[in-house]
Motif scaffolding. Structure first.
Motif, PDB file in Angstrom:
ATOM      1  N   THR A   1      10.136   9.206   0.347  1.00 43.81           N
ATOM      2  CA  THR A   1       9.464  10.451  -0.026  1.00 43.81           C
ATOM      3  C   THR A   1       9.850  10.922  -1.421  1.00 43.81           C
ATOM      4  OG1 THR A   1      11.199  11.753   1.050  1.00 43.81           O
ATOM      5  CG2 THR A   1       9.246  11.225   2.357  1.00 43.81           C
TER       6      THR A   1
ATOM      7  N   GLU B   1       0.820  -1.213   0.000  1.00 43.81           N
ATOM      8  CA  GLU B   1       0.000   0.000   0.000  1.00 43.81           C
ATOM      9  C   GLU B   1       0.853   1.261   0.000  1.00 43.81           C
ATOM     10  OE1 GLU B   1      -3.578   2.055   2.636  1.00 43.81           O
ATOM     11  OE2 GLU B   1      -2.719   0.119   3.220  1.00 43.81           O
ATOM     12  N   ILE B   2       0.369   2.255  -0.703  1.00 41.05           N
ATOM     13  CA  ILE B   2       1.107   3.507  -0.855  1.00 41.05           C
ATOM     14  C   ILE B   2       0.409   4.590  -0.052  1.00 41.05           C
ATOM     15  CG2 ILE B   2       1.914   5.230  -2.511  1.00 41.05           C
ATOM     16  CD1 ILE B   2       1.561   2.937  -4.636  1.00 41.05           C
ATOM     17  N   SER B   3       1.149   5.235   0.848  1.00 37.40           N
ATOM     18  CA  SER B   3       0.582   6.332   1.628  1.00 37.40           C
ATOM     19  C   SER B   3       1.220   7.663   1.266  1.00 37.40           C
ATOM     20  CB  SER B   3       0.794   6.073   3.124  1.00 37.40           C
ATOM     21  OG  SER B   3       2.178   6.028   3.424  1.00 37.40           O
ATOM     22  N   GLY B   4       2.191   7.643   0.400  1.00 35.80           N
ATOM     23  CA  GLY B   4       2.899   8.859   0.019  1.00 35.80           C
ATOM     24  C   GLY B   4       3.333   8.778  -1.423  1.00 35.80           C
TER      25      GLY B   4
ATOM     26  N   LYS C   1       4.632   3.719   1.727  1.00 33.40           N
ATOM     27  CA  LYS C   1       4.300   3.304   3.089  1.00 33.40           C
ATOM     28  C   LYS C   1       5.215   2.193   3.585  1.00 33.40           C
ATOM     29  CE  LYS C   1       0.369   1.976   5.975  1.00 33.40           C
ATOM     30  NZ  LYS C   1      -1.088   1.718   5.998  1.00 33.40           N
ATOM     31  N   THR C   2       5.605   1.297   2.702  1.00 30.12           N
ATOM     32  CA  THR C   2       6.378   0.133   3.117  1.00 30.12           C
ATOM     33  C   THR C   2       7.859   0.431   3.298  1.00 30.12           C
ATOM     34  OG1 THR C   2       6.783  -0.550   0.824  1.00 30.12           O
ATOM     35  CG2 THR C   2       4.782  -1.375   1.882  1.00 30.12           C
TER      36      THR C   2
ATOM     37  N   GLU D   1      11.962   9.561   4.401  1.00 25.85           N
ATOM     38  CA  GLU D   1      11.369  10.597   5.235  1.00 25.85           C
ATOM     39  C   GLU D   1      12.334  11.094   6.308  1.00 25.85           C
ATOM     40  OE1 GLU D   1       7.941   9.102   7.199  1.00 25.85           O
ATOM     41  OE2 GLU D   1       8.986   7.391   8.116  1.00 25.85           O
TER      42      GLU D   1
ATOM     43  N   ARG E   1       9.902   5.298   5.264  1.00 31.07           N
ATOM     44  CA  ARG E   1       9.042   5.614   4.118  1.00 31.07           C
ATOM     45  C   ARG E   1       9.803   6.432   3.083  1.00 31.07           C
ATOM     46  NH1 ARG E   1       5.280   9.707   2.703  1.00 31.07           N
ATOM     47  NH2 ARG E   1       5.919  10.925   4.525  1.00 31.07           N
TER      48      ARG E   1
END
Length: 378
Positions: free
Chosen positions: A101, A54-57, A76-77, A116, A99
């Motif tokens: 960025t 899953e991607i959160s950024g 995210k991973t 990050e 993470r």
């Protein structure tokens, strides 16, 4: 209004940055334009799928120099994954400890990302060989070229030795009180390093960092720092020595990098990168319209509004088609000639925010859930 990226605010040193909202709207968000039935005018086959988490950024797909691999970064991973473009097979997968960025940059051997924690991490064949703290945020994928790693951060442009991480030179960015929290522009054109700084494309000597020329695509205007944001954002469209880019929410334009001069610039209200081919430049506006400009003159050739308010990705030129993704996981192939819909492809239903890429003859797209799809036009 569609959701706009956030901006990076700084006072004094940009290393002490404060994240703020770039734009907001108090009105009700417009409803996406309904999609008509799929015309299926172009036969396309899904040949493989893969999962990177899953991607959160931010996430970037990058084709390596020899075109044989597609590299995907899952925000995210905190993992970097190399996939075969032909089969989707995982070639290697490496955790970088935080993470991601900004990433990925690769020359086919070395692969670099920014975490990050503000660490620039470089891998060789999937194995970490060095990491260096940057001291300032970066949201632009590093450029790996000529045995060096070039990085565009909030306050400077850096060059590091690809094998050791030793800093070779540093060129400050001047006159930018705000910076967007999204990918900028950095690429090699011949023997020149071309970077986007504010609303300008600049040519730097890659050996020393010394500026050689600059050409303004857009000029800052407005009542406050946020309204004056004109960073060059996202991917550029390059054909030979001509590089076309987008200044955030203001203009698109093309620059002759041999002369360091602006060829043309046109008003445009988008915030994603550009695609293009030898004759045309393609872009998506903030409201979802897809526009084609004549590369030589900047004359608008067509504007397609079938995807209004559907959170459309940056476009990819794909033969007689233009590929874009949307916020519901659809991949739309539009006619290069007039912008009409040729066919529509379905993924997992989550947003496609990353510009599609072409690896050999395979169209590759990534979804917010971390699914990677390989499609092949028949």
């Amino acid at each position: 209004m569609v959701n706009l990226p956030r901006a990076l605010s700084a006072a004094g040193l940009l290393a002490c940055a404060l994240l703020v909202a770039a734009c907001s709207s108090s009105g009700k968000k417009p409803e996406p334009k309904p999609l008509p039935p799929n015309p299926n005018l172009l036969a396309v086959q899904r040949i493989w799928t893969a999962q990177v988490g899953e991607i959160s950024g931010p996430m970037t797909l990058r084709v390596t120099a020899d075109g044989s691999q597609v590299l995907a970064v899952g925000g995210k991973t905190g993992e970097v994954t190399a996939l075969s473009a032909a089969s989707g097979q995982q070639l290697w997968r490496t955790a970088v400890g935080a993470r991601v960025t900004a990433g990925v940059g690769s020359d086919g051997q070395l692969t670099s990302v920014v975490t990050e924690n503000n660490d620039l991490v470089t891998l060789d064949g999937g194995k970490e060989i060095w990491r260096q703290p940057l001291g300032a945020r970066s949201y632009t994928p590093p450029l790996v070229a000529g045995a060096r790693v070039f990085v565009l951060t909030a306050d400077r442009v850096l060059a590091l030795d690809g094998q050791t991480g030793r800093r070779l030179w540093s060129q400050p960015r001047v006159g930018e009180p705000l910076m967007l929290r999204q990918s900028g522009s950095i690429l090699a054109v011949g023997n020149v390093l071309v970077v986007g700084v504010a609303g300008r494309l600049m040519g730097l000597n890659p050996l020393t960092g010394e500026p050689q020329w600059q050409a303004a695509v857009a000029v800052s205007r407005g009542a406050n720092d946020i309204e004056r944001l004109v960073d060059l954002v996202g991917s550029v469209s390059r054909q030979g020595s001509v590089v076309c880019g987008r200044a955030y929410q203001s203009r698109v334009g093309c620059v002759d990098t041999n002369r360091g001069s602006l060829i043309w610039a046109k008003n445009a209200q988008g915030y994603t990168g550009l695609g293009g081919d030898a004759d045309r430049v393609f872009g998506t506006e903030g409201d979802g319209r897809v526009i084609a400009w004549q590369r030589a003159s900047g004359d608008q050739l067509w504007s397609a509004d079938a995807l209004r308010y559907r959170n459309v990705s940056a476009p990819l030129a794909l033969g007689r088609a233009v590929a874009v993704g949307d916020g519901n996981g659809n991949v739309h192939l539009l006619s290069r000639e007039d912008g009409s819909t040729l066919t529509r492809l379905i993924t997992d239903g989550s947003a496609i925010e990353v510009q599609p890429v072409l690896a050999g003859n395979t169209l590759v797209v990534a979804t917010q859930k971390g699914a990677i799809y390989g499609f092949r036009p028949e």
